[in-house]
Design an enzyme around this catalytic site. Structure first.
Site: not given
Ligand SMILES: *Cc1c(COP(=O)(O)O)cnc(C)c1O
Length: 422
Positions: A139, A216, A241-242, A390
């Site tokens: 990411f 992560d 939040y996911k 997706r």
């Molecule tokens: C959604 C996501 C993030 C988001 O990070 P934020 O700090 O909440 O913006 C980070 N890593 C991965 C792998 C994600 O899918």
């Protein structure tokens, strides 16, 4: 059972209606706020839906907890909420024993703090350990953070070349870790393909080389079971939040294995992570345990929806959630596979269950053009540059019928685009 493949058939061999009728988690799909006009929500992997009753819960918090307890609320529970909610997330979703998880900051900030903590500790113990391993398809925030830390700590990045349609394999990590590696930073579930990396194997082989691993878990928590303690993972962070339904911008969770407490120190030395913050004394001394990962005042209001999300997940159980997740993606897979080849849609996600996360990625040159049309029709996937749609299937809130109807609309939108082109 019919042998004729139709769009209504999943590989489990049932129609969407049959699969819904047999779904042991079916009742949970009614435990979310209604979304009028939404035919199919395919983005629960990116922003989970609000749990039903959340508005009343928030109102209760405002009127009672905040409204009447006022600043006394800090002594009466808010102060320890990051650890208490962290322990609950650890228990329900992460396979982490108490005292190793907190809720704070954002995923980006927690990943930064943990990566710096592990990298600095490794470097102090052995100055040769000056490399951070990260993969090319991780990411963006993970890649950017690693670049930033490498620059500020005079470290080097070692890139694993990951295939965007699959993900990182243990052999690829084994090739790059060695006596120079400080930390390996990887996603457990790849945000693009949904590939599930082998957490236990990769952690073990990194440890064998003397490296530490930061996972992560943004696309894992609440979808794919994780066993951080069993893997002997060093650290992890992820979004609330996911699949955890904590709401837009919800604070994140961070895990640091007990054996690293005290040794691996995070760089944002704020008063709330200090031993006895209200002593307000000179000099920073980290609080014992996981509390030291906190920097500033805990985001108490934003933790209320996260509590609702984790309790719903606890009620369903992560095992049952994973089973439904696989059934949903199997059904979506069979549906897309039954489409005419000339339509040109390709599935860019792993077929094997053990490597398949909670979403499928479909690729087609016209997806960018049809996205606005789909959203307007209440079919809500997300688009990832340059050609990927997706299809995120959040098990607690998604029905098989919804998958069937939503995918049917994706197909007809492509056919309409094709017809107007020709
Ligand atoms: C959604 C996501 C993030 C988001 O990070 P934020 O700090 O909440 O913006 C980070 N890593 C991965 C792998 C994600 O899918």
């Amino acid at each position: 059972m019919t042998t004729q493949p139709t769009t209504a058939l999943g590989s489990a061999g049932g129609s969407a209606a049959e699969l819904d009728a047999a779904d042991p988690l079916a009742a949970f799909t009614t435990r979310f706020e209604a979304a009028p006009g939404v035919l199919a929500y395919f983005d629960g992997n990116s922003l989970g839906r609000p749990v039903a009753g959340l508005a009343q819960r928030m109102e209760g918090f405002v009127r009672q907890d905040w409204g009447t307890r006022l600043i006394r609320g800090w002594d009466e529970g808010w102060m320890s909420l990051p650890e208490r909610l962290g322990d609950r997330i650890g228990e329900v979703a992460l396979g982490a024993a108490p005292g190793q998880v907190v809720v704070a900051d954002s995923t980006t900030v927690l990943l930064y703090k943990l990566l710096r903590a592990l990298a600095d500790a490794q470097r102090a113990a052995d100055p040769r350990r000056s490399e951070i391993v990260v993969d090319t398809d991780n990411f963006p925030t993970d890649r950017y953070l690693a670049e930033g830390i490498a620059a500020e700590r005079s470290m080097r990045l070692r890139w694993v070349q990951a295939d965007p349609d699959t993900g990182v394999h243990p052999e690829q990590v084994a090739e790059v870790v060695g006596e120079r590696t400080a930390v390996v930073l990887l996603s457990h579930v790849a945000y693009r393909s949904g590939w599930v990396a082998d957490g236990a194997a990769i952690t073990a082989l990194a440890h064998k080389a003397g490296a530490l691993v930061l996972w992560d878990l943004s696309h894992s928590a609440g979808s794919v079971p994780v066993q951080l303690d069993e893997w002997h993972a060093d650290a992890a962070a992820g979004c609330c939040y996911k699949y955890l339904c904590g709401g837009p911008g919800a604070p994140a969770f961070g895990y640091l294995a007990s054996r690293h407490h005290g040794w691996a120190r995070q760089p944002v030395q704020g008063w709330m992570g200090r031993r006895d913050p209200f002593e307000m004394g000179p000099g920073y001394e980290p609080a014992p345990g996981i509390r030291g990962l906190i920097s500033g005042t805990p985001p108490v209001v934003a933790m209320v929806p996260v509590q609702a999300g984790i309790e719903l997940l606890a009620e369903a159980g992560i095992g049952a959630v994973r089973a439904k997740s696989l059934a949903l993606t199997d059904f979506a897979w069979a549906t897309v596979e039954s489409w005419p080849r000339e339509l040109g849609v390709r599935i860019a996600s792993p077929r094997e269950h053990r490597h398949r996360g909670g979403h499928l990625t479909l690729r087609h040159d016209s997806f960018q053009d049809v996205l606005a049309r789909l959203w307007a029709d209440g079919v809500v996937p997300d688009f990832r540059h340059p050609d990927a749609l997706r299809i995120g299937l959040s098990p607690l809130s998604t029905t098989f019928t919804e998958v069937q109807q939503g995918l049917e609309r994706v197909r007809s939108a492509l056919e309409e685009a094709e017809a107007s082109d020709g």
